[in-house]
Motif scaffolding. Structure first.
Motif, short mmCIF file in Angstrom:
data_model
loop_
_atom_site.label_atom_id
_atom_site.label_comp_id
_atom_site.label_asym_id
_atom_site.label_seq_id
_atom_site.Cartn_x
_atom_site.Cartn_y
_atom_site.Cartn_z
N CYS A 53 0.90 -1.07 0.00
CA CYS A 53 -0.12 -0.12 0.08
C CYS A 53 0.62 1.33 0.14
O CYS A 53 1.82 1.33 0.87
CB CYS A 53 -0.91 0.05 1.12
SG CYS A 53 -2.09 -1.52 1.37
N PRO A 54 0.69 2.14 -1.06
CA PRO A 54 1.48 3.22 -0.91
C PRO A 54 1.49 4.27 0.41
O PRO A 54 0.34 4.42 0.81
CB PRO A 54 0.96 4.34 -2.19
CG PRO A 54 0.01 3.36 -2.84
CD PRO A 54 -0.33 2.24 -2.00
N GLY A 55 2.55 4.44 1.10
CA GLY A 55 2.60 5.13 2.18
C GLY A 55 1.89 4.19 3.53
O GLY A 55 1.86 4.86 4.79
N GLY A 56 1.78 2.92 3.18
CA GLY A 56 1.08 1.84 4.34
C GLY A 56 1.86 0.70 4.23
O GLY A 56 2.81 0.49 4.20
N CYS B 176 6.59 0.90 8.29
CA CYS B 176 7.34 2.10 8.61
C CYS B 176 7.90 1.97 9.89
O CYS B 176 8.60 2.86 10.19
CB CYS B 176 6.01 3.00 8.82
SG CYS B 176 4.93 2.78 10.33
N GLY C 208 1.27 10.05 11.69
CA GLY C 208 2.52 10.57 11.47
C GLY C 208 3.40 11.05 12.64
O GLY C 208 4.42 11.78 12.57
N HIS D 281 1.04 4.47 11.09
CA HIS D 281 1.65 5.09 9.76
C HIS D 281 0.74 6.47 9.39
O HIS D 281 1.09 7.45 8.91
CB HIS D 281 1.72 4.32 8.53
CG HIS D 281 0.51 3.81 8.09
ND1 HIS D 281 -0.15 2.53 8.65
CD2 HIS D 281 -0.40 4.05 7.09
CE1 HIS D 281 -0.89 2.28 8.06
NE2 HIS D 281 -1.22 3.30 7.10
N LYS D 282 -0.66 6.24 9.78
CA LYS D 282 -1.40 7.28 9.62
C LYS D 282 -1.21 8.63 10.52
O LYS D 282 -1.85 9.79 9.97
CB LYS D 282 -2.57 6.80 9.61
CG LYS D 282 -3.30 5.68 8.73
CD LYS D 282 -4.80 5.21 8.74
CE LYS D 282 -4.97 4.17 8.13
NZ LYS D 282 -6.16 3.45 8.56
#
Length: 73
Positions: free
Chosen positions: A20-23, A53, A69, A66-67
């Motif tokens: 998942c992009p960024g996940g 992450c 920040g 990851h959501k």
């Protein structure tokens, strides 16, 4: 690749991996997970999310950190 169910019997089924992009890394299908200590478990769900992450408090699984920040600990 050999895939086994909880009782150790070989099963057939396709396993897919989707980053998942960024996940997390999503793994779909009948899988067993082997921890660093060599212990294995079979997830209860057909889709498993692995942390990429490094922020998850339930590593190696993703907990959604990851959501937020928040900085990696």
């Amino acid at each position: 690749m050999a895939i086994h169910n909880r009782s150790g019997d070989s099963v057939s089924g396709e396993v897919t991996v989707f980053p998942c992009p960024g996940g997390p890394l999503l793994v779909r299908g009948p899988v067993s997970v082997v921890n660093a200590d060599g212990s294995a478990f079979s997830p209860r769900r057909q889709t498993v999310a692995f942390c990429r992450c490094g922020r998850s408090t339930i590593a190696p699984m993703c907990d959604g950190s990851h959501k937020s920040g928040r900085p990696k600990q």
